[in-house]
Design a protein around this motif. Structure first.
Motif, mmCIF file in Angstrom:
data_model
loop_
_atom_site.group_PDB
_atom_site.id
_atom_site.type_symbol
_atom_site.label_atom_id
_atom_site.label_comp_id
_atom_site.label_asym_id
_atom_site.label_seq_id
_atom_site.Cartn_x
_atom_site.Cartn_y
_atom_site.Cartn_z
ATOM 1 N N PHE A 1 -5.186 7.468 1.118
ATOM 2 C CA PHE A 1 -4.857 6.286 0.309
ATOM 3 C C PHE A 1 -4.463 6.702 -1.103
ATOM 4 C CE2 PHE A 1 -5.011 2.179 -1.536
ATOM 5 C CZ PHE A 1 -5.732 2.279 -2.713
ATOM 6 N N GLN B 1 0.534 11.550 3.706
ATOM 7 C CA GLN B 1 0.093 12.280 4.893
ATOM 8 C C GLN B 1 0.652 13.688 4.849
ATOM 9 O OE1 GLN B 1 1.369 10.768 8.770
ATOM 10 N NE2 GLN B 1 -0.596 11.353 9.657
ATOM 11 N N PHE C 1 1.985 -3.590 8.067
ATOM 12 C CA PHE C 1 3.086 -2.924 8.757
ATOM 13 C C PHE C 1 3.611 -1.800 7.870
ATOM 14 C CE2 PHE C 1 3.659 -5.873 12.249
ATOM 15 C CZ PHE C 1 3.032 -7.015 11.777
ATOM 16 N N PHE C 2 3.914 -0.660 8.513
ATOM 17 C CA PHE C 2 4.341 0.522 7.779
ATOM 18 C C PHE C 2 5.846 0.728 7.850
ATOM 19 C CE2 PHE C 2 0.752 2.986 6.236
ATOM 20 C CZ PHE C 2 -0.300 2.284 6.792
ATOM 21 N N GLY C 3 6.379 1.329 6.795
ATOM 22 C CA GLY C 3 7.736 1.829 6.811
ATOM 23 C C GLY C 3 7.793 3.172 7.517
ATOM 24 N N GLN C 4 9.002 3.738 7.549
ATOM 25 C CA GLN C 4 9.210 4.982 8.292
ATOM 26 C C GLN C 4 8.798 6.208 7.488
ATOM 27 O OE1 GLN C 4 11.453 3.506 6.521
ATOM 28 N NE2 GLN C 4 12.979 4.955 5.783
ATOM 29 N N LEU D 1 3.968 7.234 2.824
ATOM 30 C CA LEU D 1 4.102 6.039 3.661
ATOM 31 C C LEU D 1 3.745 4.798 2.851
ATOM 32 C CD1 LEU D 1 2.377 7.600 6.729
ATOM 33 C CD2 LEU D 1 4.669 6.660 6.817
ATOM 34 N N GLN E 1 -2.394 16.116 9.042
ATOM 35 C CA GLN E 1 -3.585 15.481 8.477
ATOM 36 C C GLN E 1 -3.571 13.968 8.680
ATOM 37 O OE1 GLN E 1 -6.077 17.466 7.075
ATOM 38 N NE2 GLN E 1 -4.723 19.026 7.957
ATOM 39 N N GLY E 2 -4.659 13.329 8.267
ATOM 40 C CA GLY E 2 -4.736 11.873 8.318
ATOM 41 C C GLY E 2 -4.048 11.246 7.120
ATOM 42 N N LEU E 3 -4.229 9.933 6.970
ATOM 43 C CA LEU E 3 -3.588 9.196 5.886
ATOM 44 C C LEU E 3 -4.514 9.137 4.679
ATOM 45 C CD1 LEU E 3 -2.050 8.121 8.523
ATOM 46 C CD2 LEU E 3 -1.384 6.244 7.017
ATOM 47 N N TYR F 1 0.852 -1.192 0.000
ATOM 48 C CA TYR F 1 0.000 0.000 0.000
ATOM 49 C C TYR F 1 0.889 1.243 0.000
ATOM 50 C CZ TYR F 1 -2.688 -3.512 2.776
ATOM 51 O OH TYR F 1 -3.275 -4.656 3.267
ATOM 52 N N TYR G 1 -2.898 0.481 -4.139
ATOM 53 C CA TYR G 1 -2.808 -0.802 -3.441
ATOM 54 C C TYR G 1 -2.501 -1.891 -4.455
ATOM 55 C CZ TYR G 1 -4.823 -5.012 -1.145
ATOM 56 O OH TYR G 1 -5.051 -6.268 -0.625
ATOM 57 N N TYR H 1 0.403 5.419 0.949
ATOM 58 C CA TYR H 1 -0.440 6.466 1.516
ATOM 59 C C TYR H 1 0.353 7.770 1.530
ATOM 60 C CZ TYR H 1 -3.657 2.893 3.206
ATOM 61 O OH TYR H 1 -4.549 1.851 3.272
#
Lengths: 110, 114
Positions: free
Chosen positions: B45, B37, B104-107, B91, B41-43, B33, B48, B35
């Protein structure tokens, strides 16, 4: 598509206090996750909880799938709990992507 | 690798230039995925990928944005002719896929367009 609403949007606590964060979703889901975004921007996995109850130390979460909501409980809060808490859901037959709520920004004061 | 890896961590680019952002997912994860940000703010999309299925591109904000995933592993997000409003943290996340496993997300990559 699925709508995700989190409440409250902001929360200020004194260190040691308890809190409950809520996530409502508009349709049945296959996956629900809670994340903590720390002040450095890193998203930390807290719980993968499409249903039921889980606990990890001072944090616990409950998802009532039939009523389309999830709760995140933080007990004895610490300043390191500060940050933004996100709820994210997905439904496989709608493509499987994770849909995020807008988050709850928590600030824990010493 | 042990986690999702993104590079670069930070990127400053001039308006109008093209940029490429890279994501290395967790080994064995078939879903990936992207995303975005923006500050405070929020994430949001973007796109995918799931296995060999056609990617869900419904979140890409304009045709300046594209992404590919080579060999079912590494992904590259490309932004052409960058604009100042593209400045954000990008992200990437991965999971075993099928929409019902833990992601799981990257940095993240912090992109600044000047």
């Amino acid at each position: 598509g699925i709508q995700v609403e989190q409440s409250p949007p902001d929360l200020i606590l004194q260190e040691g206090a308890n809190s409950t964060l809520r996530c409502n979703f508009s349709d049945s889901v296959n996956n629900l996750q809670w994340f903590h975004q720390n002040p450095w921007g890193q998203l930390i996995n807290l719980f993968y909880i499409p249903s039921g109850t889980k606990q990890n130390g001072r944090l616990s979460a409950t998802t009532v799938a039939t009523e389309r909501y999830s709760l995140l409980y933080i007990s004895s809060s610490q300043t390191t709990d500060s940050g933004v808490y996100f709820c994210a859901v997905c439904r496989y037959n709608q493509g499987g992507k994770l849909i995020f709520g807008q988050g709850t920004e928590l600030s824990v004061k010493p | 690798g042990a986690g999702v890896s993104q590079s670069p961590s930070n990127k400053v680019t001039e308006k109008g230039k093209d940029v490429e952002l890279r994501c290395d997912p967790i080994s064995g994860h078939t879903a990936l995925y992207w995303y975005r940000q923006s500050l405070g703010q929020g994430l949001e999309f973007l796109i995918y990928f799931q296995g060999n299925s056609a990617p869900d591109k419904s979140g890409l904000p304009s045709d300046r944005f594209s992404a590919e995933r080579t060999g079912g592993s590494v992904s590259t997000l490309t932004i052409q002719r960058t604009q100042q409003e593209d400045s954000a943290v990008y992200l990437c996340a991965s999971s075993f896929g099928q929409g019902n496993t833990e992601a799981f997300f990257g940095q993240g990559t912090r992109l600044t367009v000047v």
